[in-house]
Design an enzyme around this catalytic site. Structure first.
Site, short mmCIF file in Angstrom:
data_model
loop_
_atom_site.label_atom_id
_atom_site.label_comp_id
_atom_site.label_asym_id
_atom_site.label_seq_id
_atom_site.Cartn_x
_atom_site.Cartn_y
_atom_site.Cartn_z
N GLN A 50 3.96 1.60 -1.05
CA GLN A 50 4.64 1.72 -2.35
C GLN A 50 3.66 2.20 -3.42
O GLN A 50 4.00 3.03 -4.25
CB GLN A 50 5.24 0.38 -2.75
N HIS B 292 1.03 4.01 -2.90
CA HIS B 292 0.75 5.42 -2.60
C HIS B 292 1.84 6.32 -3.18
O HIS B 292 1.56 7.35 -3.80
CB HIS B 292 0.63 5.59 -1.09
N HIS C 104 0.83 -1.20 0.00
CA HIS C 104 0.00 0.00 0.00
C HIS C 104 0.87 1.26 0.00
O HIS C 104 0.60 2.22 -0.74
CB HIS C 104 -0.93 0.00 1.22
#
Length: 119
Positions: free
Chosen positions: A86, A88, A84
């Protein structure tokens, strides 16, 4: 060199929080830059994009720390929360590039509008 999986629950939490936080901060600056460019404030937009780039750099530094540790022998278990973070960061990078281009289009549009109004 022994390679063992490192229990990084607290460390992972810090890393993930940092990446998500800096990425979110960068995205906020980028969108503020876009808003300023829509108002014709290109100096302000440039300043916001500088802040965006600084936040992205901080997120990359945290990410690089983790990569260095893994190259040094620490083994990390990939978790959904890390994926998550990464994701983002990558989304922020993509949006930053798109917003940079939109700001340039706004600059061109603003210049054309000013030329038309001057006639």
């Amino acid at each position: 060199m022994t390679t063992e999986t490192v229990d990084i629950s607290e460390d992972l939490e810090r890393i993930v929080f940092s990446i998500v936080s800096y990425s979110g901060e960068a995205k906020g600056y980028a969108y503020e830059a876009l808003r300023l460019s829509e108002d014709g404030d290109f100096d302000g937009a440039h300043g916001m994009m500088d802040k965006c780039n600084q936040s992205v750099l901080k997120a990359h530094e945290v990410q690089t720390e983790m990569i260095r540790r893994e190259l040094g022998g620490d083994k990390f278990t990939v978790s959904m929360i890390m994926v998550h973070a990464q994701d983002h960061l990558m989304t922020t990078l993509s949006e930053r590039e798109l917003i940079r281009r939109m700001i340039e289009q706004n600059r061109r549009l603003h210049t054309l509008e000013q030329a038309l109004l001057a006639k």
